[in-house]
Design an enzyme around this catalytic site. Sequence first.
Site, PDB file in Angstrom:
ATOM      1  N   ASP B  94       0.863  -1.172   0.000  1.00  0.00           N
ATOM      2  CA  ASP B  94       0.000   0.000   0.000  1.00  0.00           C
ATOM      3  C   ASP B  94       0.906   1.231   0.000  1.00  0.00           C
ATOM      4  OD1 ASP B  94       1.008   0.217   2.524  1.00  0.00           O
ATOM      5  OD2 ASP B  94      -0.905   0.056   3.559  1.00  0.00           O
ATOM      6  N   SER B  95       0.309   2.412   0.050  1.00  0.00           N
ATOM      7  CA  SER B  95       1.104   3.631  -0.122  1.00  0.00           C
ATOM      8  C   SER B  95       1.516   4.255   1.199  1.00  0.00           C
ATOM      9  CB  SER B  95       0.286   4.658  -0.887  1.00  0.00           C
ATOM     10  OG  SER B  95      -0.780   5.102  -0.056  1.00  0.00           O
ATOM     11  N   GLY B  96       0.952   3.767   2.289  1.00  0.00           N
ATOM     12  CA  GLY B  96       1.184   4.417   3.571  1.00  0.00           C
ATOM     13  C   GLY B  96       0.144   5.467   3.878  1.00  0.00           C
ATOM     14  N   GLY B  97      -0.602   5.881   2.874  1.00  0.00           N
ATOM     15  CA  GLY B  97      -1.592   6.940   3.061  1.00  0.00           C
ATOM     16  C   GLY B  97      -2.614   6.598   4.131  1.00  0.00           C
ATOM     17  N   PHE B  98      -3.191   5.415   4.010  1.00  0.00           N
ATOM     18  CA  PHE B  98      -4.248   5.015   4.942  1.00  0.00           C
ATOM     19  C   PHE B  98      -3.769   5.069   6.385  1.00  0.00           C
ATOM     20  CE2 PHE B  98      -6.835   1.954   7.288  1.00  0.00           C
ATOM     21  CZ  PHE B  98      -8.111   2.401   6.976  1.00  0.00           C
ATOM     22  N   ASP B 148      -2.834   8.227  -1.641  1.00  0.00           N
ATOM     23  CA  ASP B 148      -4.142   8.862  -1.756  1.00  0.00           C
ATOM     24  C   ASP B 148      -4.671   9.238  -0.377  1.00  0.00           C
ATOM     25  OD1 ASP B 148      -4.532   6.336  -0.684  1.00  0.00           O
ATOM     26  OD2 ASP B 148      -6.521   6.146  -1.552  1.00  0.00           O
ATOM     27  N   GLY B 218     -11.660   3.817  -0.059  1.00  0.00           N
ATOM     28  CA  GLY B 218     -12.672   4.538   0.706  1.00  0.00           C
ATOM     29  C   GLY B 218     -13.907   3.731   1.040  1.00  0.00           C
ATOM     30  N   ASP B 268      -7.859  -7.526   0.081  1.00  0.00           N
ATOM     31  CA  ASP B 268      -6.941  -7.746   1.200  1.00  0.00           C
ATOM     32  C   ASP B 268      -7.657  -7.325   2.462  1.00  0.00           C
ATOM     33  OD1 ASP B 268      -6.575  -4.700   0.812  1.00  0.00           O
ATOM     34  OD2 ASP B 268      -5.571  -5.135   2.711  1.00  0.00           O
ATOM     35  N   CYS B 306     -12.946 -29.104   6.816  1.00  0.00           N
ATOM     36  CA  CYS B 306     -11.684 -28.492   6.394  1.00  0.00           C
ATOM     37  C   CYS B 306     -10.557 -29.514   6.456  1.00  0.00           C
ATOM     38  CB  CYS B 306     -11.369 -27.305   7.299  1.00  0.00           C
ATOM     39  SG  CYS B 306      -9.858 -26.445   6.855  1.00  0.00           S
ATOM     40  N   CYS B 308      -7.206 -28.448   6.355  1.00  0.00           N
ATOM     41  CA  CYS B 308      -5.958 -27.715   6.589  1.00  0.00           C
ATOM     42  C   CYS B 308      -5.163 -28.399   7.700  1.00  0.00           C
ATOM     43  CB  CYS B 308      -6.225 -26.245   6.936  1.00  0.00           C
ATOM     44  SG  CYS B 308      -6.686 -25.936   8.653  1.00  0.00           S
ATOM     45  N   CYS B 311      -6.913 -28.360  11.129  1.00  0.00           N
ATOM     46  CA  CYS B 311      -8.105 -29.212  11.265  1.00  0.00           C
ATOM     47  C   CYS B 311      -7.771 -30.694  11.139  1.00  0.00           C
ATOM     48  CB  CYS B 311      -9.161 -28.791  10.246  1.00  0.00           C
ATOM     49  SG  CYS B 311      -9.813 -27.143  10.612  1.00  0.00           S
ATOM     50  N   HIS B 337      -5.687 -21.771   9.756  1.00  0.00           N
ATOM     51  CA  HIS B 337      -7.033 -22.181   9.340  1.00  0.00           C
ATOM     52  C   HIS B 337      -7.785 -21.040   8.665  1.00  0.00           C
ATOM     53  CE1 HIS B 337     -10.987 -23.806   9.070  1.00  0.00           C
ATOM     54  NE2 HIS B 337     -11.406 -22.676   9.606  1.00  0.00           N
TER      55      HIS B 337
END
Lengths: 373, 373
Positions: B94-98, B148, B218, B268, B306, B308, B311, B337
């Site tokens: 990501d850009s770091g903005g958030f 952004d 957003g 994500d 499951c 995995c 499990c 899991h």
Amino acid sequence: MSAIRYELIKTCKQSGARLGRLHTPHGVIETPIFMPVGTQATVKSMTPEELKEIGSQIILSNTYHLYMRPGHDLVKEAGGLHKFMNWDKPILTDSGGFQVFSLGPLRKITEEGVHFRSHIDGSKHFISPEKAMEIQNALGSDIMMAFDECAPYPADREYVKNSLERTTRWLKRCKEAHTNTEKQALFGIIQGGMYKDLREQSAKEILELDLPGYAVGGLSVGEPKELMYEVLDYTVPLMPENKPRYLMGVGSPDDLLEGVIRGIDMFDCVLPTRIARNGTAMTSVGKIVVRNASYARDFGPLDPNCDCYCCRNYSRAYIRHLVKANEILASRLITTHNLHFLLNLMKQVREAIMEDRLLDFKEEFFKAYGYTK
Amino acid sequence: MSAIRYELIKTCKQSGARLGRLHTPHGVIETPIFMPVGTQATVKSMTPEELKEIGSQIILSNTYHLYMRPGHDLVKEAGGLHKFMNWDKPILTDSGGFQVFSLGPLRKITEEGVHFRSHIDGSKHFISPEKAMEIQNALGSDIMMAFDECAPYPADREYVKNSLERTTRWLKRCKEAHTNTEKQALFGIIQGGMYKDLREQSAKEILELDLPGYAVGGLSVGEPKELMYEVLDYTVPLMPENKPRYLMGVGSPDDLLEGVIRGIDMFDCVLPTRIARNGTAMTSVGKIVVRNASYARDFGPLDPNCDCYCCRNYSRAYIRHLVKANEILASRLITTHNLHFLLNLMKQVREAIMEDRLLDFKEEFFKAYGYTK
């Protein structure tokens, strides 16, 4: 028939070190061996598969902790500790005595047993020799430890004498109460503090019970290392040749070597896993405090002479970043490395015994590790 | 030539869902896909090998965190983020903005960029579009996000309009500053809050820059789910067919399905890893708070449907014990899991798109998972 059998393969010509095999209901252990500690039914941060990958042959788990949480009845209902935690190799459980005695003002010792309050919720509990056996029978460990008192250091002669005699009386009650001798082996613990005659008295009393294995207790409790080695010098020769010998609570590389040289076969300690979670590594070039700024741009492996998963794939700089950022992966990587380091050390020790060169090995190792002696 | 290329395989006949392949410098990603989040150059508690084993094709890492610690210059010196963290598949940063905007009173926005204080030590910093590109170029991620502003919810129209227009001006500066277009693809982010005409304005302005991929930003910032779906209903059709479409910060099973149905390719979210560390599992029969007393003697697997690692090998009773005892293995097992659950969900989603039955799949899944709608 006893649940376990010790097979002596050979004794080192340079020292008292023994190469052996311990046959247990969950497989054969090559000795001397270090046992990683899984206090709460998990070796902190590791999976069973990872433990096997680095060569763990047996782990230790703590009776006191499992009794308090989740409870031995629950573990029994789950099919025993092996199944509960998904570990199909041998398990040794301690008796809970050491933890209960460590509670200090929260506990009261009587001839019957120990009254104490839970470190979790303050609730009242009582563990006797019989209860310690009931719990360990429910857990289903391959090796069970007797409920003993580990006397503090320093302690005066009379205290230690009374304590070891009670430990003998408790051991008799343990043996009487233990109901599953064909699947679980009960080990007696030699006490006697730092007093030679008391160690002799304890050994004499306890050996009479003819148990499948014996431990040296009451060491590594704050005494100088030289004193511990001295006690081992006169205590180990009192122990039978045809039974495994276990030195409780010892796990620094130098102590492991000094113990093996004096004839010890088994060790356990939280040291490698605990210091790992604080960001300290045991390496072939000595201890490394990874958090230190000097490793910030060190892009080499944690240990230049190691081929463990951590050292094959990550740099000191990355591990330091993880430590500083409180990331779980830091604990995982350093724990993996530290346990691999000790297990690999013991493997090298076994090879050195086989080739009658353990003292030479010790000298080389101490030099590389940075021990001055 | 762009660093990445999106290949549209087919569109679902039951919905707007797209099956595609995203070609990147570190391999091909089958879309739609969920990206596990590795904020500090590690997906919390997991190794790269474990991430691959459960089907992770790409991970996200956070520019703000890596800039603060260990520093992008250090990561560059280590050979880039892939090498630093031992992950050889694609990475999106990501850009770091958030994160910077989330600092609240610790930051000040100007046309030039954002002044802020470190959440670690209070030190003063400044991130501009140019700086965000410099950092991400140093990290060497396959996909870089534009710097952004993610407007809060609720926010009035004028605030959102000013913010999106600045985001466009900043995007132009990002594109100008980005120096490694052949190895790293820059994605633009459509803002505009919950206002249809502002989303249209943002999309129009940003698409003019002809970037290799676009995100919807957003959303999932506190608005009702129905409102988020409504915004997607009118925003996704504005995005080009031949570029990947990424919905930022979304990761609950229902939102993933609703997003895919509306034509989103990438997602994500920290949700699956964060709730895992609090002892909550996403399963085929709904959310399970493993800590609850009702699981104390539940010896079945976390998820009955499951396969995995967690499990296959452990019971709810054991995992609950680990959670209660604050054991690291609890975080590991539930994280494994939960990520497997979402990655496997996306695999099933891709199969359903291939077979033109995504709406049927959604209905079955929601019923089993316990969604009422």
